[in-house]
Motif scaffolding. Structure first.
Motif, PDB file in Angstrom:
ATOM      1  N   LYS A 293     -11.719   2.900  -1.986  1.00 36.60           N
ATOM      2  CA  LYS A 293     -10.644   3.238  -2.709  1.00 36.60           C
ATOM      3  C   LYS A 293     -10.437   3.414  -4.190  1.00 36.60           C
TER       4      LYS A 293
ATOM      5  N   SER B 153      -4.914   0.626   5.339  1.00 36.03           N
ATOM      6  CA  SER B 153      -3.667   0.804   4.329  1.00 36.03           C
ATOM      7  C   SER B 153      -3.729   2.426   4.193  1.00 36.03           C
ATOM      8  N   GLU B 154      -4.028   3.009   5.338  1.00 32.59           N
ATOM      9  CA  GLU B 154      -4.177   4.717   4.588  1.00 32.59           C
ATOM     10  C   GLU B 154      -3.471   5.271   6.084  1.00 32.59           C
TER      11      GLU B 154
ATOM     12  N   PRO C 166      -5.392   7.044   0.610  1.00 34.08           N
ATOM     13  CA  PRO C 166      -5.677   5.353   0.961  1.00 34.08           C
ATOM     14  C   PRO C 166      -3.210   5.009   0.536  1.00 34.08           C
TER      15      PRO C 166
ATOM     16  N   PHE D  56      -0.086   2.046  -0.127  1.00 33.04           N
ATOM     17  CA  PHE D  56       0.311   0.670  -1.045  1.00 33.04           C
ATOM     18  C   PHE D  56       1.281  -0.447  -0.812  1.00 33.04           C
ATOM     19  N   TYR D  57       1.114  -0.966   0.797  1.00 36.27           N
ATOM     20  CA  TYR D  57       0.294  -1.323   1.237  1.00 36.27           C
ATOM     21  C   TYR D  57       0.682  -1.430   2.858  1.00 36.27           C
ATOM     22  N   SER D  58      -0.103  -1.028   4.282  1.00 39.60           N
ATOM     23  CA  SER D  58      -0.493  -2.304   5.620  1.00 39.60           C
ATOM     24  C   SER D  58       1.117  -0.864   5.894  1.00 39.60           C
TER      25      SER D  58
ATOM     26  N   ASN E  82       5.828   0.871   4.747  1.00 40.68           N
ATOM     27  CA  ASN E  82       5.029  -0.202   3.938  1.00 40.68           C
ATOM     28  C   ASN E  82       5.185  -1.411   4.318  1.00 40.68           C
TER      29      ASN E  82
END
Ligand code: K7E
Ligand code: CUA
Length: 660
Positions: A16, A408-409, A425, A427-429, A452
């Motif tokens: 990452k 996370s992408e 990626p 940020f995040y999930s 996210n």
């Protein structure tokens, strides 16, 4: 070969960027900059999750334009507090002034966004709302019987023939005695899929019929497109039919299902009287744009068709590991199932499903519904896409983009060869993602917006709770490029964006006062009055820059029920007036649009003087836009009087002179 490529990619994605800045390209600022006074290119309608609202952003700037209350009261404008809007939140359980709004779906004509309405689901107390995109107001809310946890909702057919809503929780049906042991689940609990018809002209909704299905948890869905127009696809989990510790007990089977439903045939059967009627109770709430008033009607009956009895309507397709998103590509041929716990993404072929049905290529049946052989329905699998695939949308150039919650992408892959093209990626999930028109026949592949679940270190700390956020990526090139983060209101589950040109010119600027059919309207200051009828006092009060008529009222008594019917007389864009009165514990403020009438009920709690004022800074003399109401004891003989500009200060008391 594929394995080697996937391995290389998988080692790539584990590395990452060291910090956020690495993920943002140099020209990002330029690409999202919308100069002051300029309009954004897209509207982005974003669900507020547990705040029960929908928020509207401009893209690419990420500027918040509006919050539209849908299932939750909104003190900011009086939605759910005013007498006119209270019925909107009525249900068979009484008033339910909150809900959990997950999904938004723009209305379509011929599989393309038509910009007329946007539909929203209430996940807790099952409801579907229609929001009018000319007024940006909630126009209609339909409660759903025989449902609980309206999650697989609201997804629509290509001409908005139906808004479709699948229940997450299986429950005893409403006409059954529900006072039964929970562990009789498999015997007594059922699931329902509701088909709500939408009037082509008015948008008015009606629960046309329900499909009764086995007690699994319906999660998400999408209608077919083009060649698969007649079909609907629903992901479901808990085919184990567990009623406790689902985390473990509903993750036993290697595969759950996607349910394919031929809704066209189902409609024919319903029209041919193959369903039966059940006694139920559900609210249907409609806001009338002319009277600025809503009504709530309790409906008493629903038509039910049982999947078991209809042999050629429903087919299960095995789908690996607790499928979540269920997405159909723009051609209608490919159906993507995203198993939350699966290490691959299965892509099913509509043609192969049709062939399997014709050939009766079944591995058995589940609760009376044929189960198609996995391999016979499968087009192919995307190998090693990442961890925790949740949702997929399409860029209109033959590619799909899928969110990976665990790793996370976002991952872009080609629909034909199922090869991964790019991964970036987030940020995040990420949960959902959205491409304007990305679930329609005509995606606009300029951006993907990713919603996210966690923002951790992305923003200035604001105590234990941090804003959730969206991220905007440019997807016009080979590599998806992160352009912007913007915090969102509530929890953004899903959003849908559309070119601003589809909506902006239809936007209502103000309501014609001459067409105001509210029974309590005052169409001019001459109509303003205060009328007593026993304990009920109706105040017909007007607002125009910068005064109320009347602004002095006396003769209100303890025990009175006072109704403030506030009419905004302005006939100009962007001149709302507000109305607030001291101590109004039973209500919020009102925010009244030009030409509109809204009503606040008020029960004064003790004798005295109560100031009221305008809450929206409407002119240089906004602060002067104020008044007084006098409340006397119940047995007082103060006469009922009202005026503006007549009740002058007592002339025996002169104001103090300014002395030097
Ligand atoms: Cu958040 Cu559509 Cu309710 Cu997936 S759902 S993330
Ligand atoms: Cu009207 Cu401020």
């Amino acid at each position: 070969m594929i394995v080697a490529a996937a391995f290389m990619l998988s080692s790539l994605y584990s590395c990452k960027p060291k910090n956020t800045a690495d993920a943002v390209s140099g020209d990002a600022a330029e690409k999202v900059y919308v100069a002051p006074g300029k309009y954004d290119e897209f509207y982005d309608f974003v669900s507020g999750g547990f705040n029960g609202q929908m928020s509207v952003y401009g893209l690419p700037s990420g500027r918040l334009l509006k919050i539209v209350p849908v299932f939750s009261v909104f003190p900011e404008n009086g939605y759910g507090y005013s007498e006119e809007t209270k019925p909107m939140l009525n249900t068979s359980h009484g008033s339910v002034p909150w809900d959990d709004l997950h999904h938004l779906e723009l209305s379509q004509t011929n599989g393309e966004i038509d910009g007329r309405w946007i539909f929203a689901n209430a996940n807790n107390t099952p409801r579907v709302a229609r929001i009018d995109l000319s007024t940006f107001k909630t126009a209609e809310i339909m409660e759903l019987p025989n449902s609980a946890g309206n999650h697989s909702s609201p997804f629509i057919t290509e001409n908005t023939e139906y808004v479709v809503a699948g229940t997450r929780f299986a429950v005893p049906m409403d006409n059954q005695n529900g006072d039964i042991p929970i562990n009789t689940y498999r015997k007594n609990f059922k699931a329902s899929i509701s088909f709500i018809s939408v009037d082509k002209t008015t948008g008015n909704m009606k629960v046309a019929f329900q499909l009764r299905v086995p007690p699994v948890d319906f999660d998400l869905s999408h209608s077919g497109k083009g060649k698969s127009h007649d079909w609907f696809f629903f992901s479901c989990y808990n085919t184990e039919q567990a009623n406790t510790l689902l985390e473990v007990n509903a993750s036993q089977r290697d595969k759950d299902f996607i349910l394919a439903v031929n809704w066209k045939k189902l409609e024919e059967y319903a029209n041919a009287g193959k369903g039966h009627k059940e006694a139920v109770s559900y609210a249907h709430n409609v806001y009338n744009e002319e009277s600025h008033t809503s009504t709530s009607t309790i409906e008493k009956e629903v038509t039910v068709l049982d999947a078991k009895d209809l042999k050629d309507i429903c087919y299960f397709i095995p789908c690996p590991k607790s499928p979540h998103g269920c997405d159909v590509d723009p051609t209608g041929e490919y159906i993507v199932g995203s198993g939350k716990l699966a290490a691959l993404i299965p892509v099913f072929s509509f043609d192969k499903i049709q062939k399997a049905i014709a050939d009766k290529d079944f591995i058995g049946n589940y609760d009376g519904i044929p189960v198609i052989k996995y391999e016979s329905a499968l087009y192919g699998e995307v190998q090693k896409p990442g961890l925790g695939p949740l949702h997929t949308e399409f860029d209109g150039r033959g590619n799909a983009i899928t969110t990976m919650f665990v790793s996370s992408e976002i991952v872009r892959w080609n629909i034909k060869d199922l090869k991964i093209i790019d991964r970036q990626p987030t940020f995040y999930s990420p949960g959902h993602l959205s491409i304007p028109g990305g679930d329609t026949r005509k995606p606009n592949g300029k951006y993907v917006i990713v919603y996210n679940k966690i923002t951790k270190d992305r923003y200035l700390p604001t105590g234990p709770e941090l804003a959730q956020a969206a991220q905007l990526f440019d997807i016009t090139g080979d590599k998806m490029k992160l352009l912007l983060d913007f915090p969102t209101v509530g929890e953004p589950h899903y959003g849908q964006a559309v070119a601003a040109s589809v909506i902006k010119d239809k936007s209502v600027k103000f309501f014609d006062i001459n067409k105001n059919k509210n029974p309590y309207v005052a169409k001019g200051e001459a109509d303003a009055k205060v009328v007593r009828n026993g304990k009920r006092v109706d105040v017909y009060i007007t607002q125009i820059r910068s005064h109320f008529v009347p602004d002095n009222i006396e003769g209100i008594k303890m025990g009175d029920e006072v109704y403030w019917h506030v009419t905004n007389l302005e006939q100009d864009w962007d001149v709302p007036h507000g109305f607030a009165i001291k101590g109004a514990a039973n209500a919020a403020e009102l925010l009244v649009m030009p030409g509109e009438t809204q009503t606040l009920a008020w029960n004064p709690e003790k004798p005295g003087i109560y100031p009221f004022y305008c809450t929206d800074f409407c002119s240089a003399l906004h602060q002067e836009m104020q008044g007084y109401v006098r409340v006397s004891a119940a047995n007082s003989n103060v006469p009922l009087t009202f005026s503006t500009g007549k009740n002058m200060p007592d002339s025996t008391n002169t104001p103090p002179l300014l002395t030097q």
